[in-house]
Design an enzyme around this catalytic site. Structure first.
Site, PDB file in Angstrom:
ATOM      1  N   GLU A 109       0.742  -1.213  -0.110  1.00 34.99           N
ATOM      2  CA  GLU A 109       0.078   0.055   0.320  1.00 34.99           C
ATOM      3  C   GLU A 109       0.852   1.361  -0.032  1.00 34.99           C
ATOM      4  OE1 GLU A 109      -3.618   2.188   2.288  1.00 34.99           O
ATOM      5  OE2 GLU A 109      -2.496   0.642   3.485  1.00 34.99           O
ATOM      6  N   LYS A 122      -2.742  -2.080  -2.785  1.00 31.90           N
ATOM      7  CA  LYS A 122      -3.792  -1.177  -2.375  1.00 31.90           C
ATOM      8  C   LYS A 122      -3.388   0.448  -2.572  1.00 31.90           C
ATOM      9  CE  LYS A 122      -6.771  -0.072   1.814  1.00 31.90           C
ATOM     10  NZ  LYS A 122      -6.990  -0.455   2.981  1.00 31.90           N
TER      11      LYS A 122
END
Length: 298
Positions: free
Chosen positions: A177, A214
């Site tokens: 992420e 993500k």
């Protein structure tokens, strides 16, 4: 190795991933939004107890099942906790059909070159071993990007992939992420650099290795489609990043192949003072909206 059924679900099934991984720094804000002011607790232990009550209320609600919520990201203490006398990961998978992940990062370093790298994780291996024993499928770790700085973004991507390798060595699915902040003054340029740096990291992965990504919903719809379609990517999920649920869903629906992985946008209408019926109705509405944006594309 992660359960093959879990891997298949988060890789292929329609739905979204709920982010219930608020840590020490973000928990007071999440509790305040829920209707619990800081004056209601006098210690960190009490704060986390109240947060666990909120998460328990969410994951036991009728709408929180694998038919639409295909996975959820947990805070470490939530992973170690219990719901209805069972470990949280076991309850999620066996009772709700939801695949459990755990957040592993320990927060961010001070900004340098327009980005904030993750702090060292000296206890990572111990956490990963515990996660495997508890039946967790994968992990998530967040770093942030504020400026379109080539050197900084390259360092972000490099760190994400390096730690991702350690996670994969334990048989877990890493969710990388590298978040481009939605208030970045040059968000689109930062996203262009990030896409290139992620592709370099993906191309270098060994045969058969996959990661999940993500990412912040991009300024240009379908900008991350080359990553969605990359052979080393199991799934690309999108964070809400501070957008309201309505705006996040509007943006998400314009991006083919992206599914939601929302935190604040999922929880924004939930209040401690609600009756169970009111709470369940509000959560179901949020689940339906995020699910629709994840599967019905414009």
């Amino acid at each position: 190795m992660a359960d093959a059924r879990m891997v298949a679900q988060v890789t292929n099934n329609p739905g979204f991933i709920a982010a219930l991984d608020q840590s020490g720094g973000s928990t007071p804000g999440a509790l305040k939004l829920y209707g619990v002011p800081e004056s209601d607790y006098g210690s960190q232990a009490e704060m986390f107890r109240l947060m666990h009550e909120m998460r328990t209320r969410i994951i036991t609600a009728p709408a929180f099942t694998g038919s639409k919520v295909i996975g959820t990201i947990l805070f470490e203490q939530t992973m170690d906790g219990q719901v209805e006398g069972r470990s949280v990961p076991s309850f999620l998978w066996e009772e709700r059909g939801v695949v459990p992940f755990v957040k592993v990062d320990k927060g961010l370093e001070a900004e340098s070159n327009g980005v904030s790298l993750m702090k060292p994780m000296p206890e990572l291996d111990a956490l990963l071993e515990r996660a495997v024993k508890l039946g967790v499928a994968g992990t998530k770790m967040r770093s942030t990007i504020r400026l379109a700085d080539q050197q900084g973004i390259a360092a972000i991507a490099r760190q994400q992939f390096e730690i991702g390798e350690k996670i994969a060595a334990h048989g877990l699915i890493p969710i990388l992420e590298p978040e481009v902040l939605i208030k970045s003054p040059d968000k689109a340029d930062a996203e262009a650099i990030l896409r290139d740096e992620i592709k370099k990291g993906l191309d270098a992965l060994p045969e058969g290795r996959q990661v999940m990504l993500k990412l912040t919903i991009p300024e240009q719809p379908d900008f991350y489609l080359p990553l969605v379609e990359h052979a080393r990517v199991a799934r690309v999920v999108a964070l809400s990043g501070g957008y309201t649920r309505h705006e996040a869903c509007e943006r998400l629906a314009r991006n083919h192949g992206l599914i939601g992985s929302f935190s604040r946008a999922l929880l924004e209408d939930l209040r401690r003072s609600m009756s169970d019926d009111e709470f369940n109705v509000a959560l179901e509405a949020a689940v339906e909206e995020i699910y629709a944006a994840s599967v019905d594309k414009h």
